[in-house]
Design an enzyme around this catalytic site. Structure first.
Site: not given
Ligand code: DHK
Length: 184
Positions: A137, A114, A111, A60, A135, A144, A55, A47-48
């Site tokens: 990120h 959340a 990835n 990011y 995995e 964080r 964002r 998500p997101n």
């Molecule tokens: C991306 C997210 O949206 C967060 O919820 C994770 C991850 C970290 C990232 O760093 O790619 O905590």
């Protein structure tokens, strides 16, 4: 060294640190290779991540998910891998994509965003299919908030790469390919 018959249009050439030479030729041709070809990787995004680019760019970065997909496809091509790339904001869709990877793909890069920190369902799906999983990120989740320090995916992952931005994805492709070649 082995010969193979391959009907996918593709060309790849790489010399790695072990002076390992790999050549694949395109289009129903008899090729020459030092590795098995045709391994397929599924990249799963949670998500997101569809909002990358706008964002929280200070965390990011400014690249979009489409930019990351293009870079992954390029890296996969160099490595002689097939690559599928998906994103969903819905836990069940992520679970279904993981389940459908069985028999379709040879490894998973995930990835889960959340859902990394909350999802027993994604943990169970990854465990059920049993494919080698990396995995990843974009951010360093351990630098964080506390709630990002726990991962439900970590116990079933071959390894975890976090904090390297887009390179987390590219390093994961390299890591999975090394697993496929059993060079780890
Ligand atoms: C991306 C997210 O949206 C967060 O919820 C994770 C991850 C970290 C990232 O760093 O790619 O905590």
């Amino acid at each position: 060294m082995s010969y193979f018959l391959h009907n996918k249009v593709r060309f790849g050439f790489i010399i790695d640190k072990n002076s390992f030479i790999r050549v694949s030729l395109s289009s129903t041709a008899i090729g020459l290779t030092g590795v098995d070809m045709g391994k397929s990787v599924l990249v799963v995004n949670g998500p997101n991540l569809n909002m990358l680019g706008t964002r929280e760019p200070e965390i990011y970065g400014k690249l979009t998910l489409a930019d990351i997909q293009a870079a992954c496809e390029e890296r996969a091509k160099v490595r002689g891998l097939e690559l599928a790339f998906m994103q969903s904001n819905h836990e069940g869709e992520l679970v279904s994509a993981i389940q459908e990877a069985l028999g379709t793909h040879d490894g998973i890069i995930i990835n889960a965003a959340a859902y990394t920190h909350t999802s027993v369902a994604i943990h169970d799906a990854l465990k059920a299919v049993g494919l080698p999983t990396v995995e990843i990120h974009i951010s360093n989740t351990h630098a964080r908030e506390e709630f990002r320090h726990h991962s439900f995916i970590a116990p079933i992952a071959k390894g975890i790469i976090c904090g390297f931005g887009i390179d987390s994805y590219l390093l994961a492709i390299d890591a999975l390919d090394n697993i496929f070649q059993q060079r780890n």
